[in-house]
Design a protein around this motif. Sequence first.
Motif, PDB file in Angstrom:
ATOM      1  N   UNK A  92       0.783  -1.325   0.112  1.00  0.00           N
ATOM      2  CA  UNK A  92       0.016   0.123  -0.087  1.00  0.00           C
ATOM      3  C   UNK A  92       0.864   1.416   0.026  1.00  0.00           C
ATOM      4  N   UNK A  93       2.003   1.276   0.859  1.00  0.00           N
ATOM      5  CA  UNK A  93       2.942   2.414   0.608  1.00  0.00           C
ATOM      6  C   UNK A  93       3.546   2.552  -0.724  1.00  0.00           C
ATOM      7  N   UNK A  94       3.848   1.489  -1.263  1.00  0.00           N
ATOM      8  CA  UNK A  94       4.260   1.650  -2.515  1.00  0.00           C
ATOM      9  C   UNK A  94       3.623   2.080  -3.499  1.00  0.00           C
ATOM     10  N   UNK A  95       2.172   1.731  -3.509  1.00  0.00           N
ATOM     11  CA  UNK A  95       1.119   2.318  -4.334  1.00  0.00           C
ATOM     12  C   UNK A  95       0.941   3.644  -4.178  1.00  0.00           C
ATOM     13  N   UNK A  96       1.118   4.079  -2.923  1.00  0.00           N
ATOM     14  CA  UNK A  96       0.883   5.525  -2.673  1.00  0.00           C
ATOM     15  C   UNK A  96       2.031   6.413  -3.020  1.00  0.00           C
ATOM     16  N   UNK A  97       3.122   5.888  -3.131  1.00  0.00           N
ATOM     17  CA  UNK A  97       4.565   6.639  -3.357  1.00  0.00           C
ATOM     18  C   UNK A  97       4.293   6.830  -4.837  1.00  0.00           C
ATOM     19  N   UNK A  98       3.849   5.677  -5.744  1.00  0.00           N
ATOM     20  CA  UNK A  98       3.977   5.754  -7.260  1.00  0.00           C
ATOM     21  C   UNK A  98       2.638   6.702  -7.785  1.00  0.00           C
ATOM     22  N   UNK A  99       1.720   6.883  -6.886  1.00  0.00           N
ATOM     23  CA  UNK A  99       0.611   7.824  -7.077  1.00  0.00           C
ATOM     24  C   UNK A  99       1.171   9.126  -6.905  1.00  0.00           C
ATOM     25  N   UNK A 100       1.827   9.569  -5.917  1.00  0.00           N
ATOM     26  CA  UNK A 100       2.248  10.955  -5.480  1.00  0.00           C
ATOM     27  C   UNK A 100       3.502  11.415  -6.418  1.00  0.00           C
ATOM     28  N   UNK A 101       4.184  10.493  -7.043  1.00  0.00           N
ATOM     29  CA  UNK A 101       5.349  10.768  -7.583  1.00  0.00           C
ATOM     30  C   UNK A 101       5.383  10.241  -9.095  1.00  0.00           C
ATOM     31  N   UNK A 102       4.920  10.912 -10.033  1.00  0.00           N
ATOM     32  CA  UNK A 102       4.729  10.424 -11.477  1.00  0.00           C
ATOM     33  C   UNK A 102       5.939   9.754 -12.089  1.00  0.00           C
ATOM     34  N   UNK A 103       7.099  10.138 -11.619  1.00  0.00           N
ATOM     35  CA  UNK A 103       8.309   9.372 -12.139  1.00  0.00           C
ATOM     36  C   UNK A 103       8.668   8.093 -11.714  1.00  0.00           C
ATOM     37  N   UNK A 104       8.263   7.903 -10.535  1.00  0.00           N
ATOM     38  CA  UNK A 104       8.339   6.460  -9.863  1.00  0.00           C
ATOM     39  C   UNK A 104       7.188   5.602 -10.509  1.00  0.00           C
ATOM     40  N   UNK A 105       7.773   4.490 -11.177  1.00  0.00           N
ATOM     41  CA  UNK A 105       6.775   3.535 -11.560  1.00  0.00           C
ATOM     42  C   UNK A 105       6.912   2.137 -10.831  1.00  0.00           C
ATOM     43  N   UNK A 106       8.084   2.022 -10.281  1.00  0.00           N
ATOM     44  CA  UNK A 106       8.293   0.972  -9.406  1.00  0.00           C
ATOM     45  C   UNK A 106       9.283   1.387  -8.118  1.00  0.00           C
ATOM     46  N   UNK A 107       9.167   0.831  -6.952  1.00  0.00           N
ATOM     47  CA  UNK A 107       9.715   1.339  -5.872  1.00  0.00           C
ATOM     48  C   UNK A 107      10.197   0.030  -4.934  1.00  0.00           C
ATOM     49  N   UNK A 108      11.492   0.292  -4.425  1.00  0.00           N
ATOM     50  CA  UNK A 108      12.012  -0.854  -3.649  1.00  0.00           C
ATOM     51  C   UNK A 108      12.372  -0.255  -2.229  1.00  0.00           C
ATOM     52  N   UNK A 109      11.916  -0.803  -1.308  1.00  0.00           N
ATOM     53  CA  UNK A 109      11.840  -0.144   0.063  1.00  0.00           C
ATOM     54  C   UNK A 109      13.367  -0.703   0.781  1.00  0.00           C
ATOM     55  N   UNK A 110      14.028   0.128   1.484  1.00  0.00           N
ATOM     56  CA  UNK A 110      15.097  -0.128   2.161  1.00  0.00           C
ATOM     57  C   UNK A 110      15.222   0.517   3.308  1.00  0.00           C
ATOM     58  N   UNK A 111      16.241   0.558   4.131  1.00  0.00           N
ATOM     59  CA  UNK A 111      16.439   0.994   5.588  1.00  0.00           C
ATOM     60  C   UNK A 111      16.948   2.474   6.117  1.00  0.00           C
ATOM     61  N   UNK A 112      17.546   3.108   4.974  1.00  0.00           N
ATOM     62  CA  UNK A 112      18.052   4.481   5.159  1.00  0.00           C
ATOM     63  C   UNK A 112      18.383   5.126   3.842  1.00  0.00           C
ATOM     64  N   UNK A 113      18.470   6.462   3.845  1.00  0.00           N
ATOM     65  CA  UNK A 113      18.686   7.196   2.600  1.00  0.00           C
ATOM     66  C   UNK A 113      20.142   6.747   2.134  1.00  0.00           C
ATOM     67  N   UNK A 114      21.059   6.276   2.840  1.00  0.00           N
ATOM     68  CA  UNK A 114      22.360   6.013   2.435  1.00  0.00           C
ATOM     69  C   UNK A 114      22.371   4.479   1.574  1.00  0.00           C
ATOM     70  N   UNK A 115      21.380   3.726   2.139  1.00  0.00           N
ATOM     71  CA  UNK A 115      21.199   2.548   1.494  1.00  0.00           C
ATOM     72  C   UNK A 115      20.319   2.743   0.156  1.00  0.00           C
ATOM     73  N   UNK A 116      19.586   3.699   0.107  1.00  0.00           N
ATOM     74  CA  UNK A 116      18.728   3.863  -0.951  1.00  0.00           C
ATOM     75  C   UNK A 116      19.494   4.483  -2.061  1.00  0.00           C
ATOM     76  N   UNK A 117      20.723   5.414  -1.812  1.00  0.00           N
ATOM     77  CA  UNK A 117      21.625   6.077  -2.789  1.00  0.00           C
ATOM     78  C   UNK A 117      22.665   4.962  -3.082  1.00  0.00           C
ATOM     79  N   UNK A 118      22.906   4.027  -2.318  1.00  0.00           N
ATOM     80  CA  UNK A 118      24.167   3.322  -2.620  1.00  0.00           C
ATOM     81  C   UNK A 118      23.359   2.125  -3.746  1.00  0.00           C
ATOM     82  N   UNK A 119      22.110   1.828  -3.279  1.00  0.00           N
ATOM     83  CA  UNK A 119      21.553   0.594  -4.456  1.00  0.00           C
ATOM     84  C   UNK A 119      21.040   1.404  -5.652  1.00  0.00           C
ATOM     85  N   UNK A 120      20.649   2.684  -5.856  1.00  0.00           N
ATOM     86  CA  UNK A 120      20.530   3.367  -6.954  1.00  0.00           C
ATOM     87  C   UNK A 120      21.778   3.360  -7.958  1.00  0.00           C
ATOM     88  N   UNK A 121      22.756   3.712  -7.409  1.00  0.00           N
ATOM     89  CA  UNK A 121      23.914   3.782  -8.229  1.00  0.00           C
ATOM     90  C   UNK A 121      24.317   2.528  -8.558  1.00  0.00           C
TER      91      UNK A 121
END
Length: 430
Positions: free
Chosen positions: A96-125
Amino acid sequence: MNIATSKELFERAQDYIPGGVNSPVRAFKAVGGDPIFFAKAEGAYMYDEDGNAYLDLINSWGPMILGHANKQVEEAIFKAVIGSPSFGAPSRMEVELAELITEMVPSIEKVRMVNSGTEATMSAIRLARGFTKRDKVLKFEGCYHGHGDSFLIAAGSGAATMGIPNSPGVTEGTAKDTLLAPFNDLEKVKEVTASNKGEIAAIIIEPVPGNMGCVLPNSGFLEGLRSLCDEEGIVLIFDEVMSGFRLAKGGAQEVYGIKPDLTTLGKIIGGGMPVGAYGGRKDIMDFVSPQGPVYQAGTLSGNPVAMAAGYAQLSYLNENPEVYTDLEKTTKQILEGYQKVLKKHKLNYTMNQIGSMISLFFTDQKVFDFETAKSCDTELFGKYFRFNLENGVYLPPSQFETWFISTCIGGEEVQKIIQTFDQFLKQSQG
């Protein structure tokens, strides 16, 4: 102001925790004195272990956009905890949170949850590298993307050179794949790109930096990055760990009308609980394991307590978009109040503001990148910080950190913030 208990706790902490704190800026090294230890918070105020009250302009570095101990978020947390703090398995709320995020941010079509901002940026790179089959990443001086090795890089001999490690433990091999350019300098970005043609996997940027103070992108800068990435097949990553859901429902990318390929999130999406996320174009996100070959995993990713807190907070923001108008109004009142005080004292310090992010820079230069931010009088800021602390206002303990305003800050609090500034200038000029 009695802070005896904080002093005693800090002394004990130094025996068992490196530097006595679990994140460096909390040590007050940039402003002098010892850190305050807090016991509770509610609304616009935090209360230390000795019972002193402080008007909070950090708001947990951004997440507490609705103020501390928000009832809707608290109730969601209590309900989730009763169900179990962790499953280590899928649960309804992460969907439900993933659905809400994709609804609110049009550029995000799919999203992966992690545990911190650092983990998010490391994973995106890592994902950008896997998707493009390229190694190099371009980042901007003064933008902070967490403590991943690829991001702890200082400038080399010029903007078109490879970076060098600026922390022990970061290898030269890692640093050589990180390129740097000054924020707001599109021509330098083009120069770096031309010098490394076909080798750059991603350009990662805070569209509104918050770790050199609040710095705004010049007109055309973000648009120029988008065009350059399209031309060169580079993945454009917006690090919206700070600005995501704070400046607008769709973050800074909504404000500036730019669609990145990937976005990193954190802070507000957890309602104060530890959390991070990265998401974007479906074709890129489908490269993430188990669907694709780029591996990333986490035992507590999608933790039900963090998901419940984040869903409660984002739902409120989604259903009440007037929050952003109100926050902008309050923050502008602070800005205009400070400007009047500066004029009264015949001073010309710089202030930057967008939405509910604002910074006072103790410099008369316009601040638009890291070099101009470094022109600030940091010693004077340290005095200002301590003066505020003594008068019950809690600022970020660094000149180079954004202030975050919450919905719980009203007219009375705004006046206190402005009056404290006026009193400080009277004292410092007296």
